[in-house]
Enzyme design. Structure first.
Site, PDB file in Angstrom:
ATOM      1  N   GLU A 178      42.561  -8.242 -16.928  1.00  0.00           N
ATOM      2  CA  GLU A 178      42.616  -8.352 -18.380  1.00  0.00           C
ATOM      3  C   GLU A 178      43.474  -9.517 -18.849  1.00  0.00           C
ATOM      4  O   GLU A 178      44.469  -9.837 -18.201  1.00  0.00           O
ATOM      5  CB  GLU A 178      43.229  -7.075 -18.961  1.00  0.00           C
ATOM      6  N   CYS A 209      48.581 -13.360 -23.110  1.00  0.00           N
ATOM      7  CA  CYS A 209      49.219 -12.443 -22.168  1.00  0.00           C
ATOM      8  C   CYS A 209      48.285 -12.363 -20.960  1.00  0.00           C
ATOM      9  O   CYS A 209      47.133 -11.940 -21.096  1.00  0.00           O
ATOM     10  CB  CYS A 209      49.386 -11.078 -22.831  1.00  0.00           C
ATOM     11  N   CYS A 245      48.308  -2.976  -9.566  1.00  0.00           N
ATOM     12  CA  CYS A 245      49.739  -3.198  -9.328  1.00  0.00           C
ATOM     13  C   CYS A 245      50.241  -2.158  -8.341  1.00  0.00           C
ATOM     14  O   CYS A 245      49.816  -1.006  -8.370  1.00  0.00           O
ATOM     15  CB  CYS A 245      50.523  -3.104 -10.627  1.00  0.00           C
ATOM     16  N   CYS A 249      54.579   2.365 -11.839  1.00  0.00           N
ATOM     17  CA  CYS A 249      55.313   2.898 -12.997  1.00  0.00           C
ATOM     18  C   CYS A 249      54.425   3.970 -13.650  1.00  0.00           C
ATOM     19  O   CYS A 249      53.248   3.730 -13.904  1.00  0.00           O
ATOM     20  CB  CYS A 249      55.630   1.783 -13.976  1.00  0.00           C
ATOM     21  N   CYS A 290      52.258   3.437 -16.961  1.00  0.00           N
ATOM     22  CA  CYS A 290      51.494   2.196 -17.071  1.00  0.00           C
ATOM     23  C   CYS A 290      50.071   2.381 -16.534  1.00  0.00           C
ATOM     24  O   CYS A 290      49.881   2.853 -15.409  1.00  0.00           O
ATOM     25  CB  CYS A 290      52.214   1.089 -16.306  1.00  0.00           C
ATOM     26  N   CYS A 294      48.700  -2.738 -21.322  1.00  0.00           N
ATOM     27  CA  CYS A 294      48.452  -3.244 -19.977  1.00  0.00           C
ATOM     28  C   CYS A 294      47.510  -2.335 -19.175  1.00  0.00           C
ATOM     29  O   CYS A 294      47.799  -1.178 -18.936  1.00  0.00           O
ATOM     30  CB  CYS A 294      49.829  -3.352 -19.342  1.00  0.00           C
TER      31      CYS A 294
END
Ligand code: SAH
Ligand code: SF4
Length: 352
Positions: free
Chosen positions: A89, A103, A110, A114, A117, A332
């Protein structure tokens, strides 16, 4: 062959190999990065035969746009497919002033996990190459150019942890400065807190801004939200931040997603104030963007104000960020989650 991946010299060599004068490389470079055209046909000072050969043998980018959404506040959110099928994205935020901020993502997925997220909830697929990171900004720069505007800022705050993909993220950052003429002070790298890389970054001698995602002021709370904290606990992280500020002479930013009843209490605010007191920094407070994989909710306005007021008692400046593109899932990783879910539904397979 993708022209955006060719350094100046390589472009010159290519022209020579094709029997062209080397100055063609300079002309092409200027079309690519000064005029920011999106087709070889627009490169009107090149001979037609050269344009045709470029069209036949080269591309202007490798990212394939899957979907794009525009939010009520003008924020544009895009999902791209990479040549190997991975989805990433990028977001463009427009502000009332001249600022146009891209951004961009540094990884597909990832590994940091977290809990709140959307990207962390998907897990890690792979690192992006520096070209793939850079190209995301290039696309926005190109389109802004067409309407007479300039891409002014870039934040590495999309999918992925830039310091887990350090070399590529830094290489892309250097190209944003050299090829797209974005000032170092207008670029921000956001990290979850990989301590050795914060130290390394401090040595780079760059004016690029550093943001650290903090979100909790005690190890117990931070362990629960950001698993990486078990590896690099708060005391080490804050020590590295002090070193960074001393070494670079730069103020740094901490990010804090306010989660109702979780990390927006007066107790957490006092602890944060104590933790950051005396460090040249700024805190960005962002009410949590709810995600399907996490039950937390954004804080209410009173809690946010109380949090800001308590930080002020410790002389820690804080601002509450407007959530941009909230109606288009511009948090995100959220667009990818939405699209993958819709695909699964239309393919008839069960949604997890
Ligand atoms: N991996 C880097 C950069 C990408 S995330 C990092 O973690 O810093 C960019 C920012 O968005 C981080 O501060 C991250 O903690 C925050 N973020 C992630 N999910 C969020 C959510 N659901 N609501 C609010 N902020 C979120
Ligand atoms: Fe990764 Fe950043 Fe999301 Fe954490 S917040 S999972 S580090 S992208």
């Amino acid at each position: 062959m993708d022209v955006y991946t060719l350094p100046r010299d390589a472009l010159g060599d290519l022209m020579e190999n094709w029997g062209q004068p080397r100055f063609r490389a300079r002309q092409i470079w200027s079309w690519l990065y000064d005029r920011r055209v999106d087709s070889f046909d627009d490169m009107t000072n090149l001979p037609q035969a050269l344009r045709d050969r470029l069209k036949a043998e080269a591309t202007l980018g490798t990212l394939d746009l899957v979907t794009e959404q525009t939010s009520r506040d003008g924020t544009i959110k895009r999902l791209y497919r990479l040549p190997d099928g991975q989805l990433i994205e990028s977001v463009l935020m427009e502000y009332d002033d001249e600022r146009r901020t891209a951004c961009i993502s540094s990884q597909a997925g990832c590994a940091m996990g977290c809990v709140f997220c959307a990207t962390g909830q998907m897990g890690f697929a792979r690192h992006l190459t520096s070209d793939e990171i850079f190209e995301q900004a290039m696309h926005f720069a190109r389109e802004l150019e067409r309407r007479g505007e300039r891409l002014s800022n870039v934040v590495l705050m999309g999918m992925g942890e830039p310091f887990h993909n350090y070399e590529a993220s830094l290489a892309a950052t250097r190209r944003l400065m050299s090829d797209l003429a974005i000032g170092a002070r207008h670029i921000t790298i956001s990290t979850v807190g990989l301590v050795p890389m914060i130290r390394r970054f401090a040595e780079e001698g760059l004016q690029v801004k550093l943001a650290v995602s903090l979100h909790a002021a005690t190890d117990e709370e931070r362990d629960a939200l950001l698993p990486v904290n078990r590896r690099y606990p708060l005391s080490e992280l804050i020590e590295a931040c002090h070193e960074y500020v001393e070494k670079t002479g730069r103020r740094m930013t901490f990010e804090w997603a306010l989660i109702a009843g979780e990390n927006d209490t007066s107790e957490q605010a006092h602890r944060l104030g104590q933790l950051l007191h005396g460090l040249r920094c700024h805190v960005n407070l962002i009410p949590l963007n709810p995600t399907p994989g996490y039950e937390g909710a954004p804080s209410n306005q009173d809690a946010v104000q109380q949090f800001v007021d308590i930080l002020a008692e410790y002389n820690v400046p804080a601002t509450v960020r407007v959530r941009r593109g909230i109606d288009i899932a511009a948090g995100c990783g959220q667009l990818k989650s939405d699209v993958v879910k819709r695909q699964r539904r239309s393919e008839g397979s069960p949604t997890p």
